[in-house]
Design a protein around this motif. Structure first.
Motif, PDB file in Angstrom:
ATOM      1  N   GLY A 156       0.776  -1.229   0.000  1.00  0.00           N
ATOM      2  CA  GLY A 156       0.000   0.000   0.000  1.00  0.00           C
ATOM      3  C   GLY A 156       0.811   1.285   0.000  1.00  0.00           C
ATOM      4  N   THR A 157       2.118   1.190  -0.141  1.00  0.00           N
ATOM      5  CA  THR A 157       2.965   2.386  -0.103  1.00  0.00           C
ATOM      6  C   THR A 157       2.565   3.404  -1.171  1.00  0.00           C
ATOM      7  OG1 THR A 157       4.822   1.210   0.863  1.00  0.00           O
ATOM      8  CG2 THR A 157       5.340   3.232  -0.321  1.00  0.00           C
ATOM      9  N   ALA A 158       2.304   2.952  -2.379  1.00  0.00           N
ATOM     10  CA  ALA A 158       1.937   3.880  -3.457  1.00  0.00           C
ATOM     11  C   ALA A 158       0.631   4.604  -3.133  1.00  0.00           C
ATOM     12  CB  ALA A 158       1.831   3.135  -4.786  1.00  0.00           C
ATOM     13  N   LEU A 159      -0.358   3.858  -2.667  1.00  0.00           N
ATOM     14  CA  LEU A 159      -1.639   4.493  -2.311  1.00  0.00           C
ATOM     15  C   LEU A 159      -1.469   5.447  -1.126  1.00  0.00           C
ATOM     16  CD1 LEU A 159      -4.151   1.543  -2.769  1.00  0.00           C
ATOM     17  CD2 LEU A 159      -4.055   3.662  -4.092  1.00  0.00           C
ATOM     18  N   ASN A 160      -0.661   5.067  -0.146  1.00  0.00           N
ATOM     19  CA  ASN A 160      -0.415   5.943   1.001  1.00  0.00           C
ATOM     20  C   ASN A 160       0.299   7.219   0.583  1.00  0.00           C
ATOM     21  OD1 ASN A 160      -1.630   4.123   2.750  1.00  0.00           O
ATOM     22  ND2 ASN A 160       0.293   3.136   3.291  1.00  0.00           N
ATOM     23  N   ALA A 161       1.200   7.112  -0.389  1.00  0.00           N
ATOM     24  CA  ALA A 161       1.906   8.292  -0.877  1.00  0.00           C
ATOM     25  C   ALA A 161       0.924   9.268  -1.532  1.00  0.00           C
ATOM     26  CB  ALA A 161       2.992   7.890  -1.872  1.00  0.00           C
ATOM     27  N   ILE A 162      -0.039   8.740  -2.258  1.00  0.00           N
ATOM     28  CA  ILE A 162      -1.057   9.597  -2.876  1.00  0.00           C
ATOM     29  C   ILE A 162      -1.845  10.337  -1.796  1.00  0.00           C
ATOM     30  CG2 ILE A 162      -3.161   9.611  -4.295  1.00  0.00           C
ATOM     31  CD1 ILE A 162      -0.501   9.074  -5.805  1.00  0.00           C
ATOM     32  N   GLU A 163      -2.189   9.641  -0.734  1.00  0.00           N
ATOM     33  CA  GLU A 163      -2.913  10.288   0.376  1.00  0.00           C
ATOM     34  C   GLU A 163      -2.081  11.406   0.991  1.00  0.00           C
ATOM     35  OE1 GLU A 163      -6.045   9.954   1.336  1.00  0.00           O
ATOM     36  OE2 GLU A 163      -6.363   8.434  -0.191  1.00  0.00           O
ATOM     37  N   SER A 164      -0.806  11.153   1.215  1.00  0.00           N
ATOM     38  CA  SER A 164       0.078  12.166   1.807  1.00  0.00           C
ATOM     39  C   SER A 164       0.217  13.375   0.898  1.00  0.00           C
ATOM     40  CB  SER A 164       1.463  11.568   2.074  1.00  0.00           C
ATOM     41  OG  SER A 164       1.378  10.536   3.018  1.00  0.00           O
ATOM     42  N   ILE A 165       0.393  13.126  -0.376  1.00  0.00           N
ATOM     43  CA  ILE A 165       0.531  14.226  -1.341  1.00  0.00           C
ATOM     44  C   ILE A 165      -0.756  15.042  -1.404  1.00  0.00           C
ATOM     45  CG2 ILE A 165       0.777  14.743  -3.807  1.00  0.00           C
ATOM     46  CD1 ILE A 165       2.683  12.249  -3.891  1.00  0.00           C
ATOM     47  N   THR A 166      -1.880  14.372  -1.344  1.00  0.00           N
ATOM     48  CA  THR A 166      -3.173  15.056  -1.394  1.00  0.00           C
ATOM     49  C   THR A 166      -3.336  15.996  -0.199  1.00  0.00           C
ATOM     50  OG1 THR A 166      -4.132  13.190  -2.569  1.00  0.00           O
ATOM     51  CG2 THR A 166      -5.669  14.718  -1.536  1.00  0.00           C
ATOM     52  N   LYS A 167      -2.907  15.562   0.968  1.00  0.00           N
ATOM     53  CA  LYS A 167      -2.990  16.415   2.163  1.00  0.00           C
ATOM     54  C   LYS A 167      -2.136  17.670   1.996  1.00  0.00           C
ATOM     55  CE  LYS A 167      -4.094  12.717   5.357  1.00  0.00           C
ATOM     56  NZ  LYS A 167      -3.614  11.818   6.394  1.00  0.00           N
ATOM     57  N   VAL A 168      -0.958  17.511   1.430  1.00  0.00           N
ATOM     58  CA  VAL A 168      -0.084  18.669   1.209  1.00  0.00           C
ATOM     59  C   VAL A 168      -0.687  19.607   0.174  1.00  0.00           C
ATOM     60  CG1 VAL A 168       2.182  19.390   0.351  1.00  0.00           C
ATOM     61  CG2 VAL A 168       2.011  17.445   1.900  1.00  0.00           C
ATOM     62  N   LEU A 169      -1.248  19.037  -0.891  1.00  0.00           N
ATOM     63  CA  LEU A 169      -1.848  19.877  -1.929  1.00  0.00           C
ATOM     64  C   LEU A 169      -2.928  20.794  -1.380  1.00  0.00           C
ATOM     65  CD1 LEU A 169      -2.186  17.473  -4.984  1.00  0.00           C
ATOM     66  CD2 LEU A 169      -0.715  19.480  -4.784  1.00  0.00           C
ATOM     67  N   SER A 170      -3.648  20.324  -0.377  1.00  0.00           N
ATOM     68  CA  SER A 170      -4.737  21.133   0.170  1.00  0.00           C
ATOM     69  C   SER A 170      -4.235  22.394   0.860  1.00  0.00           C
ATOM     70  CB  SER A 170      -5.583  20.306   1.145  1.00  0.00           C
ATOM     71  OG  SER A 170      -4.829  19.986   2.297  1.00  0.00           O
ATOM     72  N   THR A 171      -2.946  22.503   1.094  1.00  0.00           N
ATOM     73  CA  THR A 171      -2.379  23.694   1.736  1.00  0.00           C
ATOM     74  C   THR A 171      -1.794  24.684   0.734  1.00  0.00           C
ATOM     75  OG1 THR A 171      -0.161  22.742   2.003  1.00  0.00           O
ATOM     76  CG2 THR A 171      -1.771  22.280   3.744  1.00  0.00           C
ATOM     77  N   VAL A 172      -1.842  24.338  -0.550  1.00  0.00           N
ATOM     78  CA  VAL A 172      -1.229  25.160  -1.593  1.00  0.00           C
ATOM     79  C   VAL A 172      -2.237  26.170  -2.131  1.00  0.00           C
ATOM     80  CG1 VAL A 172      -0.187  25.064  -3.906  1.00  0.00           C
ATOM     81  CG2 VAL A 172       0.346  23.299  -2.213  1.00  0.00           C
ATOM     82  N   ASP A 173      -1.754  27.404  -2.349  1.00  0.00           N
ATOM     83  CA  ASP A 173      -2.617  28.426  -2.950  1.00  0.00           C
ATOM     84  C   ASP A 173      -3.115  27.948  -4.300  1.00  0.00           C
ATOM     85  OD1 ASP A 173      -2.286  30.186  -0.847  1.00  0.00           O
ATOM     86  OD2 ASP A 173      -0.663  31.313  -1.800  1.00  0.00           O
ATOM     87  N   GLY A 174      -4.381  28.200  -4.582  1.00  0.00           N
ATOM     88  CA  GLY A 174      -4.973  27.812  -5.851  1.00  0.00           C
ATOM     89  C   GLY A 174      -5.462  26.371  -5.868  1.00  0.00           C
ATOM     90  N   TYR A 175      -5.436  25.722  -4.725  1.00  0.00           N
ATOM     91  CA  TYR A 175      -5.885  24.332  -4.616  1.00  0.00           C
ATOM     92  C   TYR A 175      -7.335  24.221  -5.059  1.00  0.00           C
ATOM     93  CZ  TYR A 175      -7.559  20.125  -2.154  1.00  0.00           C
ATOM     94  OH  TYR A 175      -8.131  18.915  -1.825  1.00  0.00           O
ATOM     95  N   ASP A 176      -7.604  23.294  -5.948  1.00  0.00           N
ATOM     96  CA  ASP A 176      -8.950  23.046  -6.447  1.00  0.00           C
ATOM     97  C   ASP A 176      -9.386  21.676  -5.934  1.00  0.00           C
ATOM     98  OD1 ASP A 176     -11.212  22.303  -7.947  1.00  0.00           O
ATOM     99  OD2 ASP A 176     -10.477  23.280  -9.776  1.00  0.00           O
TER     100      ASP A 176
END
Length: 115
Positions: free
Chosen positions: A64-84
């Motif tokens: 599940g490492t690949a799927l977990n990495a997607i979850e982690s990246i998604t959490k970070v993306l939510s903090t970026v300006d312009g996040y949709d």
């Protein structure tokens, strides 16, 4: 299934809808790799390759490492300006589907199942 804008699959990797990217006339669109085929013809190299292939499958897909990495990246993306959120959610679901399909397909691969 349409891939996200700008996403390109590695050559020979099956698309989620069953087509393959970059196929060159082999069944399933897999084009092969002359150098890989040459190495795999070597009795000394083939077991090393297959052990590494199984190890990477376990470390990236099966655990599940690949799927977990997607979850982690998604959490970070939510903090970026312009996040949709809506677009990101759709893209993340497509990517997760691709990873699940790839994991499922690899689980039936003869190298994986023979180890």
């Amino acid at each position: 299934m349409q891939l996200p804008d700008g996403m390109q699959l590695p050559e020979g990797m099956p698309r989620p809808d069953g087509d393959a990217a970059g196929g060159r006339g082999r069944p399933g669109g897999l084009g092969g790799n002359k150098l890989k085929e040459r190495f795999l013809a070597s009795a000394a190299f083939k077991p090393v390759y297959e052990d590494a292939y199984r190890d990477l499958y376990q470390k990236i897909y099966a655990d599940g490492t690949a799927l977990n990495a997607i979850e982690s990246i998604t959490k970070v993306l939510s903090t970026v300006d312009g996040y949709d959120e809506q677009k990101t959610t759709a893209d993340v679901e497509q990517l997760k589907t691709l990873l699940r399909q790839r994991t499922s397909h690899l689980a039936t691969d003869s190298v994986i199942t023979s180890g």
